[in-house]
Scaffold this active site. Structure first.
Site, mmCIF file in Angstrom:
data_model
loop_
_atom_site.group_PDB
_atom_site.id
_atom_site.type_symbol
_atom_site.label_atom_id
_atom_site.label_comp_id
_atom_site.label_asym_id
_atom_site.label_seq_id
_atom_site.Cartn_x
_atom_site.Cartn_y
_atom_site.Cartn_z
ATOM 1 N N GLY A 201 0.790 -1.223 0.000
ATOM 2 C CA GLY A 201 0.000 0.000 0.000
ATOM 3 C C GLY A 201 0.822 1.273 0.000
ATOM 4 O O GLY A 201 0.275 2.361 0.043
ATOM 5 N N GLY A 203 2.459 2.413 -2.393
ATOM 6 C CA GLY A 203 2.375 3.097 -3.685
ATOM 7 C C GLY A 203 3.347 2.576 -4.723
ATOM 8 O O GLY A 203 3.711 3.310 -5.640
ATOM 9 N N THR A 205 2.885 0.114 -7.037
ATOM 10 C CA THR A 205 2.183 0.021 -8.306
ATOM 11 C C THR A 205 1.894 1.417 -8.847
ATOM 12 O O THR A 205 2.088 1.703 -10.029
ATOM 13 C CB THR A 205 0.861 -0.740 -8.121
ATOM 14 O OG1 THR A 205 1.122 -1.929 -7.371
ATOM 15 C CG2 THR A 205 0.248 -1.095 -9.441
ATOM 16 N N HIS A 206 1.472 2.264 -7.941
ATOM 17 C CA HIS A 206 1.111 3.636 -8.283
ATOM 18 C C HIS A 206 2.282 4.359 -8.944
ATOM 19 O O HIS A 206 2.138 4.985 -9.990
ATOM 20 C CB HIS A 206 0.708 4.321 -6.977
ATOM 21 C CG HIS A 206 0.039 5.640 -7.137
ATOM 22 N ND1 HIS A 206 -1.108 5.793 -7.871
ATOM 23 C CD2 HIS A 206 0.346 6.860 -6.651
ATOM 24 C CE1 HIS A 206 -1.463 7.062 -7.829
ATOM 25 N NE2 HIS A 206 -0.601 7.734 -7.094
ATOM 26 N N GLU A 421 15.224 7.314 20.347
ATOM 27 C CA GLU A 421 15.929 7.341 19.065
ATOM 28 C C GLU A 421 16.963 8.464 19.032
ATOM 29 O O GLU A 421 18.028 8.316 18.438
ATOM 30 C CB GLU A 421 14.951 7.492 17.901
ATOM 31 C CG GLU A 421 13.925 6.368 17.771
ATOM 32 C CD GLU A 421 14.552 4.976 17.706
ATOM 33 O OE1 GLU A 421 15.701 4.855 17.221
ATOM 34 O OE2 GLU A 421 13.911 4.018 18.162
ATOM 35 N N ASP A 495 17.637 -3.784 21.113
ATOM 36 C CA ASP A 495 18.950 -3.162 21.299
ATOM 37 C C ASP A 495 19.825 -4.038 22.186
ATOM 38 O O ASP A 495 21.009 -4.222 21.927
ATOM 39 C CB ASP A 495 18.793 -1.795 21.970
ATOM 40 C CG ASP A 495 17.963 -0.842 21.137
ATOM 41 O OD1 ASP A 495 17.862 -1.063 19.913
ATOM 42 O OD2 ASP A 495 17.412 0.115 21.704
HETATM 43 P P1 ADP Z 1 1.393 -1.062 -3.461
HETATM 44 O O1 ADP Z 1 1.485 -1.446 -4.887
HETATM 45 O O2 ADP Z 1 2.670 -0.531 -2.895
HETATM 46 O O3 ADP Z 1 0.794 -2.097 -2.580
HETATM 47 P P2 ADP Z 1 -0.468 0.791 -4.531
HETATM 48 O O4 ADP Z 1 0.412 1.413 -5.534
HETATM 49 O O5 ADP Z 1 -1.421 -0.224 -5.013
HETATM 50 O O6 ADP Z 1 0.404 0.178 -3.366
HETATM 51 O O7 ADP Z 1 -1.211 1.947 -3.734
HETATM 52 C C1 ADP Z 1 -2.556 1.865 -3.408
HETATM 53 C C2 ADP Z 1 -3.211 3.200 -3.591
HETATM 54 O O8 ADP Z 1 -2.746 4.123 -2.630
HETATM 55 C C3 ADP Z 1 -2.883 3.805 -4.930
HETATM 56 O O9 ADP Z 1 -3.883 3.481 -5.862
HETATM 57 C C4 ADP Z 1 -2.857 5.285 -4.662
HETATM 58 O O10 ADP Z 1 -4.095 5.859 -4.949
HETATM 59 C C5 ADP Z 1 -2.604 5.396 -3.189
HETATM 60 N N1 ADP Z 1 -1.244 5.848 -2.960
HETATM 61 C C6 ADP Z 1 -0.240 5.117 -2.456
HETATM 62 N N2 ADP Z 1 0.883 5.841 -2.344
HETATM 63 C C7 ADP Z 1 0.592 7.062 -2.812
HETATM 64 C C8 ADP Z 1 1.334 8.274 -2.962
HETATM 65 N N3 ADP Z 1 2.622 8.348 -2.617
HETATM 66 N N4 ADP Z 1 0.708 9.346 -3.471
HETATM 67 C C9 ADP Z 1 -0.581 9.275 -3.836
HETATM 68 N N5 ADP Z 1 -1.339 8.176 -3.717
HETATM 69 C C10 ADP Z 1 -0.784 7.075 -3.209
HETATM 70 ZN ZN ZN Z 2 16.528 1.305 20.333
HETATM 71 MG MG MG Z 3 0.668 -3.106 -5.685
#
Ligand code: ADP
Ligand code: ZN
Ligand code: MG
Length: 629
Positions: A201, A203, A205-206, A421, A495
């Site tokens: 999630g 991004g 794929t995005h 941290e 740690d």
């Molecule tokens: P992953 O492939 O890493 O699991 P996705 O690319 O499918 O995640 O992301 C899921 C949705 O989250 C995308 O369709 C997008 O709308 C939103 N999203 C994720 N990262 C971003 C980002 N950096 N900016 C804008 N939208 C994002």
């Molecule tokens: Zn630590």
């Molecule tokens: Mg994905």
């Protein structure tokens, strides 16, 4: 060969006919039968209780079929997001998205024409003569899997927020795809494969789509699991087909999502290997090597488990470029919220910066989901605008909801983590033989509430002084907690393990303790069942070793506590800055130490410098991080 092919053809035609009948049925009968108009909340509960069988989406209108045979319609506040679509699909609902129709007359003509067209295409394809090689019979099935977007996606870098480093790194790929000749003329070797690494999630794929969109090249997407089939040879044939398609569309991007499904290390599995997967992986390697220099196809792949990938995949000429897509920091989250808030009416009181502050650990997909939930809430109550209350409620939902395990921080947790941290970071900075600070963050990731990533140089030999400093750095988190809060937390477990391991090995393996001399007290035997240690010491020595380890660690704890006491003002500055912005890069850390104002956000020169270099794999895997809060 021929009979197999005919078999496949007949099946395809049958399938298409069934599909056609269904499509016409849904399209033509749904409005005619006067389906019940479900309210939004009823619709959601029907979906959740698994009663829905089919959903046809037309803009923001939904035609659906319940499992009991009755039809319904629902209006959504906005067209459903990809997220909702894939959620429905994952619940086993047949989902179809169709373009809004201006008149139903048009569709009733268009659909049959389309079907006839598709049938025609299939016939034409099958009659082109047989293909050489195995898997030919199954080939018909491979076509439908990889999704080829004939045009480039509409997504661009503008739609991706909070991933500046990744965008800059991928900029080079965009340049290449835009005018490959320029690079070919120079004889430059362009990265063939780019591995996007990051949590689900975040991004991946995005951003891959955005690269294709920016470069205006076709985006050919497949998922690793598409290639994993029961029948040996099918996966390999699909890989071949995928690359064939790509070559025809060059320049273009092949995107393989969840590549770990095919790319796992070979030969590691007990109880009989997985022939099919290995064949598929081999095919993938062969295809990647088989491109000639003139082909302008870039292969992007995504995974959240780079550690399980077969090393052969990561060799030069294959996925030799890794780009890590991390969960966004507070600024990134705000930008992502802004992007996805477009087209959603927000009330006056909505402060997206505040929402961003409340949602550490949320990835892009979570934030998108949050806004969608808020929109649903507002729509359910028939309000015209989304209020701050909706957003807060939605944030809770996304966090506490069954699917999401990311944690929400209390302010107190955040403070302790920040000081913990900051302690690590000061130790890493001030101790002479320790690595400097690359990045500190109090964003939760995995089981760690935050982490300090050292700027680690690769050395072949660790000196004793460096090891001692390393132990002190590991202990500095706890030392800082104790110093500042006069109390300690459970967060230093990891740690301690690290410090103890180093101390133990200094004494028993590396001959670095005067009282124990240069004796190998224990030996590591690495087998493929996992390493284990062979003891070569008596009970008496065991006792002495325990005491020496204890003493060594105590000394380092003393040393680091003294240092932190000395640097209390700096410690406080760093911790406060972390509470403010959550993540500090190397340069920001230094300016905070010096009491200067924070170097400005995303555009500081340090990041530019970082972006041009390939991220060492170890960092991506988090091996270098000092986890645990
Ligand atoms: P992953 O492939 O890493 O699991 P996705 O690319 O499918 O995640 O992301 C899921 C949705 O989250 C995308 O369709 C997008 O709308 C939103 N999203 C994720 N990262 C971003 C980002 N950096 N900016 C804008 N939208 C994002
Ligand atoms: Zn630590
Ligand atoms: Mg994905």
């Amino acid at each position: 060969m021929n009979t197999r092919k005919n078999g496949a053809a007949i099946w395809l035609i049958l399938l298409l006919l069934i599909g056609a009948i269904w499509a016409v049925n849904v399209a033509m009968t749904s409005p005619a039968q006067k389906p019940a108009d479900l309210g939004l909340s009823t619709f959601i509960s029907e979906v959740q209780s698994g009663k829905v069988q089919q959903i046809v989406v037309e803009d923001n209108k939904i035609y659906g079929l319940l499992k009991d045979g009755s039809r319904f319609t629902t209006y959504l506040p906005a067209p459903p997001s990809d997220q909702s679509l894939s959620d429905w699909v994952s619940r086993g609902i047949e989902v179809r998205v169709q373009a809004p129709r201006s008149s139903s007359m048009l569709t009733s003509i268009l659909i049959p024409i389309l079907i006839i067209g598709v049938l025609f295409a299939v016939f034409w394809y099958l009659s082109r003569g047989s293909r050489a090689g195995d898997g030919g019979g199954a080939f018909g099935f491979t076509k439908s899997r990889a999704k080829v977007l004939a045009e480039s996606p509409k997504t661009s870098f503008k739609d991706v927020a909070g991933a500046e480093e990744a965008k800059e790194e991928l900029g080079e790929i965009v340049e290449f795809l835009k005018s490959p000749e320029r690079f070919h003329r120079m004889g430059a070797r362009i990265p063939r494969g780019v591995l996007l690494v990051g949590p689900p999630g975040s991004g991946k794929t995005h951003i891959a789509r955005a690269v294709a969109g920016e470069a205006r090249v076709p985006f050919i997407a497949a998922s690793g699991s598409d290639f994993v089939e029961m029948f040996v040879g099918v996966g390999a044939a699909r890989v071949r087909d995928l690359f064939e398609t790509a070559k025809k569309n060059s320049p273009c991007i092949i995107f393989i999502d969840e590549i770990d499904a095919v790319g796992r290390k070979r030969g590691g599995s007990f109880g009989g290997g997985n022939d099919e997967r290995e064949q598929t992986l081999n095919q993938l390697l062969v295809e990647m090597d088989g491109f000639d220099k003139e082909t302008s196809v870039i292969i992007m792949a995504a995974t959240n488990r780079p550690d399980v990938l077969d090393p052969a995949l990561l060799r030069p000429g294959r996925f030799d470029r890794q780009v890590s897509i991390d969960a966004p920091d507070i600024r990134g989250r705000e930008q992502i919220l802004r992007i996805h808030a477009v087209g959603k009416p927000l009330a006056e009181d909505v402060d997206l910066a505040l929402v961003a502050r409340r949602t550490p650990g949320f990835v892009g997909a979570d934030l998108e989901n949050l806004l969608n939930e808020a929109a649903l809430l507002a729509a359910r109550e028939r309000r015209r605008k989304i209020t701050m209350k909706d957003l807060e409620e939605a944030a809770d939902r996304v966090t506490m909801g069954p699917a999401k395990k990311s944690m929400v921080f209390s302010e107190a947790d955040k403070r302790i983590t920040a000081y913990h941290e900051a302690g690590h970071a000061l130790a890493a900075h001030y101790l002479k033989h320790a690595d400097g600070v690359h990045k500190i963050t109090i964003m939760p990731r995995g089981r760690a509430l935050g982490f300090m990533m050292p700027e680690r140089e690769d050395v072949l030999h660790w000196t004793k002084k460096r090891l001692l400093d390393q132990i002190a750095v590991a202990l500095a988190g706890r030392a800082s907690e104790e110093l500042v809060f006069d109390d300690v937390t459970t967060g230093a477990e990891n740690d301690f393990r690290q410090a103890t391991e180093l101390a133990w090995r200094m004494i028993t393996e590396w001959g670095m303790h005067p009282e124990f001399g240069q004796v190998a007290y224990q030996e590591r035997q690495d087998t493929y069942l996992g390493g284990h240690e062979v003891r070569r010491y008596s009970e008496h020595t065991a006792h002495l070793i325990d005491e020496a380890v204890r003493k060594l660690i105590d000394e380092q704890y003393e040393r680091i506590t003294t240092l932190l006491k000395d640097k209390k003002a700096e410690l406080e500055r760093v911790a406060e800055a972390l509470l403010e912005v959550e993540t500090l890069n190397a340069q920001q850390f230094i300016s905070v130490l010096n009491g200067e104002p924070l170097a400005g956000g995303d555009k500081d020169p340090d990041k530019k410098k970082d972006a041009t270099q390939v991220i060492p794999k170890a960092k991506i895997r988090g091996e270098a991080g000092l986890g645990g809060a």
